[in-house]
Design an enzyme around this catalytic site. Structure first.
Site, PDB file in Angstrom:
ATOM      1  N   CYS A 113      24.821  22.183  33.433  1.00 32.74           N
ATOM      2  CA  CYS A 113      25.876  21.194  33.612  1.00 32.74           C
ATOM      3  C   CYS A 113      26.320  20.644  32.259  1.00 32.74           C
ATOM      4  O   CYS A 113      27.519  20.536  31.977  1.00 32.74           O
ATOM      5  CB  CYS A 113      25.385  20.073  34.518  1.00 32.74           C
ATOM      6  SG  CYS A 113      26.638  18.833  34.922  1.00 32.74           S
ATOM      7  N   CYS A 209      21.088  16.152  40.648  1.00 31.77           N
ATOM      8  CA  CYS A 209      21.862  15.184  41.412  1.00 31.77           C
ATOM      9  C   CYS A 209      22.378  15.747  42.730  1.00 31.77           C
ATOM     10  O   CYS A 209      22.563  15.005  43.690  1.00 31.77           O
ATOM     11  CB  CYS A 209      23.027  14.671  40.568  1.00 31.77           C
ATOM     12  SG  CYS A 209      24.184  15.972  40.037  1.00 31.77           S
TER      13      CYS A 209
END
Length: 370
Positions: A113, A209
């Site tokens: 990410c 997440c």
């Protein structure tokens, strides 16, 4: 004004873009940037929007988190923009996460990410907005060294996130700012409370997440429906000890969940074989490795010569090692080193760089362990 925001241009000409995830850390960074006197712009990337992950406490970059970021920006009186990057995030992070598990590797989506949608796209957006720097809530330190900016571990070891930023390039580091690297978390929350930010007591985000309740397998199943293919659990000599319902449930070094009874000693996952769908197990001594072969290596500030320490898991302690070509050689055998994870190198507190673990070299030949 925090030293992190001492920039080249005069006070009234500075512009800072802050990556705002909706959590307390990035919110305090935005507050510090605004307090410096520079024009401050908050940017939130909407990365995903599926099911329970939106509602779960500890997520980021979706649903309520975006609303929290906008509320903080309103409180601070700064501009705030939301950009939809759900498709890019799915392709570069979630799909890769599933594919790595399917290949018998243990992925680190947080690094992917940072390497992809967060840093690459945020850099482009920040530069398009004419910003002098991009500030984030990561707990690391940017230190000006003799040869330029260096990446250092956070002062608070319990909060340090440098393992996840090993792929940061020297060029990126010159543009990045990390105001929280020298702060303990209670101080960050105190600042948020003093400023009346609604996220002051918000729980910290989880390591991954987009994984609801830590159930990695459920995410892999959604993305790759054929992921849960049953197979055999075998020992180092190939003897069948049991069965499993999909090796997406296992990682190297794992002991729990094998459900094999009547054994003389505990067994651990030694490796995963995607071609045969077999989970190979053995005693703890079979996990010991002397070296790891690394790919995609990134030096921050150029190659390093001399002693290093290597960290092979996010929660592991750095251990003495040396570099030999594309290999990290450990001074003492290291345990639970898994392909797909990262080997991150340090020179003291400085992050030298790192790369992806492709293969490991056993300390004891399997024929002698069995």
């Amino acid at each position: 004004m925090t030293p992190e925001f001492q920039l080249a241009r005069p006070l009234d000409a500075r512009r800072i873009v802050v990556a705002m995830s909706g959590g307390v850390d990035s919110s305090v960074v935005a507050a510090l940037a605004a307090r410096s006197g520079a024009e401050t712009i908050g940017i939130t990337l909407q990365l995903y929007d599926h099911g329970a992950a939106i509602k779960r406490a500890g997520s980021c970059c979706a649903g309520q988190d975006i609303r929290d970021a906008r509320a903080v920006a309103d409180t601070l009186g700064i501009a705030h923009y939301v950009f939809d990057h759900e498709s890019a995030f799915r392709e570069s992070v979630i799909d890769d996460f599933a594919d790595e598990y399917m290949a018998g590797r243990t992925p680190i989506p947080c690094v992917r990410c940072n390497m992809g949608v967060k840093f690459t796209d945020l850099f482009r957006l920040a530069r398009d907005l004419g910003a002098d720097c991009l500030a984030t809530g990561h707990y690391v330190r940017r230190v000006e060294g003799a040869a330029g900016p260096e990446l250092h571990r956070a002062l608070d070891p319990a909060r340090d996130q440098s393992y996840f930023l090993f792929a940061t390039t020297t060029e990126q580091l010159g543009y990045l700012r990390f105001p929280l690297g020298g702060m303990p978390k209670p101080e960050v929350r105190r600042i948020a409370a003093e400023l009346g930010l609604g996220v002051a007591a918000k729980p910290d985000s989880q390591d991954i997440c987009f994984v609801p309740d830590g159930d990695y397998a459920s995410i892999v199943r959604k993305v790759r429906p054929d992921a849960e293919t049953a197979g055999e659990i075998v020992d180092l000599e190939g003897r069948v000890l049991g069965a499993h319902r999909g090796f997406i449930h296992f990682t190297v070094g794992q002991r729990r969940g094998l459900e094999i009874g009547g054994l003389a000693e505990p067994l651990y996952v030694v490796r995963l074989e995607p071609d045969t769908r077999r989970v190979v197990v053995g005693p703890r001594r079979a996990l010991a490795v002397t070296a790891a072969r690394i790919s995609g290596f990134n030096w921050i500030g150029g190659p390093h010569e001399g002693p290093v320490t290597a960290k092979v898991r996010s929660l592991a302690k750095p251990v003495p090692a040396r570099i030999d070509g594309d290999r990290v050689i450990f001074d003492q055998p290291e345990y639970g080193v898994s392909p797909g994870q990262a080997a991150v190198l340090y020179g003291g507190e400085r992050v030298l760089g790192g790369g992806w673990i492709d293969e490991t070299e056993a300390a004891i030949p399997e024929s002698l362990v069995a």
